[in-house]
Design an enzyme around this catalytic site. Sequence first.
Site, PDB file in Angstrom:
ATOM      1  N   LYS A 105       0.807  -1.219   0.000  1.00  0.00           N
ATOM      2  CA  LYS A 105       0.000   0.000   0.000  1.00  0.00           C
ATOM      3  C   LYS A 105       0.846   1.278   0.000  1.00  0.00           C
ATOM      4  CE  LYS A 105      -3.836  -0.520   0.213  1.00  0.00           C
ATOM      5  NZ  LYS A 105      -4.792  -0.791  -0.880  1.00  0.00           N
TER       6      LYS A 105
ATOM      7  N   CYS B  23      44.909  14.069   6.802  1.00  0.00           N
ATOM      8  CA  CYS B  23      44.605  15.474   7.081  1.00  0.00           C
ATOM      9  C   CYS B  23      44.930  15.811   8.540  1.00  0.00           C
ATOM     10  CB  CYS B  23      43.154  15.777   6.720  1.00  0.00           C
ATOM     11  SG  CYS B  23      42.789  17.545   6.660  1.00  0.00           S
TER      12      CYS B  23
ATOM     13  N   GLY C 260      44.982  13.816  10.836  1.00  0.00           N
ATOM     14  CA  GLY C 260      45.821  12.703  11.279  1.00  0.00           C
ATOM     15  C   GLY C 260      47.298  12.962  11.053  1.00  0.00           C
TER      16      GLY C 260
ATOM     17  N   ARG D 204      42.442  23.634   6.422  1.00  0.00           N
ATOM     18  CA  ARG D 204      42.734  25.063   6.602  1.00  0.00           C
ATOM     19  C   ARG D 204      44.141  25.277   7.162  1.00  0.00           C
ATOM     20  NH1 ARG D 204      38.351  25.999   8.925  1.00  0.00           N
ATOM     21  NH2 ARG D 204      37.264  27.021   7.195  1.00  0.00           N
TER      22      ARG D 204
ATOM     23  N   HIS E 161      43.321  14.166   1.254  1.00  0.00           N
ATOM     24  CA  HIS E 161      42.328  13.126   1.531  1.00  0.00           C
ATOM     25  C   HIS E 161      42.362  12.103   0.396  1.00  0.00           C
ATOM     26  CE1 HIS E 161      39.900  15.084   4.825  1.00  0.00           C
ATOM     27  NE2 HIS E 161      40.597  16.121   4.382  1.00  0.00           N
TER      28      HIS E 161
ATOM     29  N   GLU F 103      41.362   9.185   0.239  1.00  0.00           N
ATOM     30  CA  GLU F 103      40.165   8.347   0.163  1.00  0.00           C
ATOM     31  C   GLU F 103      39.174   8.870  -0.869  1.00  0.00           C
ATOM     32  OE1 GLU F 103      39.087  11.470   3.306  1.00  0.00           O
ATOM     33  OE2 GLU F 103      40.864  10.392   2.608  1.00  0.00           O
TER      34      GLU F 103
END
Length: 555
Positions: free
Chosen positions: A189, A381, A383, A462, A512, A514
């Site tokens: 439905k 980054c 890290g 940044r 990055h 990834e």
Amino acid sequence: MKYIFVTGGVVSSLGKGILTSSLGAILRARGYRVTAIKIDPYVNVDAGTMRPYEHGEVFVTGDGAETDLDIGHYERFLDVDLARGNNLTTGQVYLSVIQKERRGEYLSQTVQVIPHITDEIKERIRRVAKEQEAEIAVVEVGGTVGDIESLPFLEAIRQFQFDEADGDVMYIHLTLVPYLPTSEEFKTKPTQHSVSALRGLGIQADAVVLRSDKLVPEDVRKKVALFTNVRPSEVFTSPTVEFLYEVPLVLEEQGIGRVVEKKLGLEPIQPNLAFWQNAVRKLKHPSEEVTVAFVGKYVKMPDAYLSILEGFRHAGIANDARVNVKWVNAEEVTDLEKAAEALRGVDGVLVGPGFGIRGIEGKILCARYARENRIPYFGICLGLQVAVIEFARNVLGLEGANSTEFDPYTPHPVIDLMPEQLEVEGLGGTMRLGNWPMRIHPETILHRLYGKDLAYERHRHRYEVNPAYVQKLIESGLTVSAVTPGMHGRGEGLVEAIELPDHPFFIGLQAHPELSSRPMRVSPPFHGFIAAALERKRQTKDLAQRLLPDAPQRA
């Protein structure tokens, strides 16, 4: 140009992005040039300022756009680089129309949703498809049929069927079919009401995809066909699967590719899905297994780190290994003892990206524990930045070393804003976004992984490693393995990557990686990190066998 529009009904978060990506993969497997576009009905201009807990990760394209995470799915399934225009938001559309009105482009006209807003939407979709030289554009309309904010977009895609030639436009509707255990039946439905609401907006679905935990039986699909004005052969099931990369195989097996070919007047082609079949086989039946710790602060919301998790899967496919993730909440790591407890039994440590001070000291402690105990470490980054802070404090001996993001008055700002960033106004204005070059130094682990002197990776950050401290860090044993030549006129290179030469694997990247990793083209640092974690596990297992030859070994 051919267009496929994907809409959703009943509830949100059904997986329209995965359906769109899978359709793209199925068409790519037939040799077509395909692009995918995500329509987000929110008024934000982009996803850059949204909370990860609410919206998941911000996916950054090569041209520096901060977009919805579905753009990442599109890139991974289609193996193409998308751009700013592939994520279309209400904010972008209205901002553009208002700016045109202010410039006088609509002089003497009353600017309205129809035709001005809908024309802007259509023009942007067509422009992206043309610029990317696609033969087929798959367009996902975010939200759910019935949402007020989606109405201009649904009206715009309705108009496509009259603007384009017959056979050039197709509509696919994804809807929920819940299964009630109490009555042991699927309930259709909600789907009937959803398709009816779509028809009320002037759009007749050409195919219906039923989202359910398991395959919907034929009699239920026939019932759906009867009430939704499509043939039974045009009703498909998208069941819950173990791995997302199974979805193209499941849908193709049901014949969705043939229905698309027929509706769009395409030549019947046998798709080459060998890669997806092999990838799924490796994911389900890997030769080895490894466990890595993911140290972050959004550990209760895995979608906040979606591309990193996919990078693990890609590296698992490449290394024929299952990658298990142990989530470590950085806020709960308050001393080295707790770091040791959190990282007990893992074969690798990844410290992920993020903004703000919350959980920083826990990340620094985990980086220290990995360095001192020779556990493979991968910093992305932030890290990289916490690894530099930890090294400056505990190896270089700079007490109180920190980033000015977390301590504006630190005596040793080893991480800092560059001078030219201080005068930039507006959120995001001070950030490095999109593709930036990395000049990789020879005779480094990073050079061995990439196999070249220059590579491009996407950025979203940044703060930088302070050039004033780079030479001191190098003299104390830290290797700067890659730099970016200049930024806003700066002559010297900014630090892009660091590593420890006397460690099995200790790498940090400011970028990055990834974001550019694909199932068929794994990111080199991810490949190397998982390979190093596997090697550590093998060595640990061999050592245990030598010390306790009669002890049973866990696979």
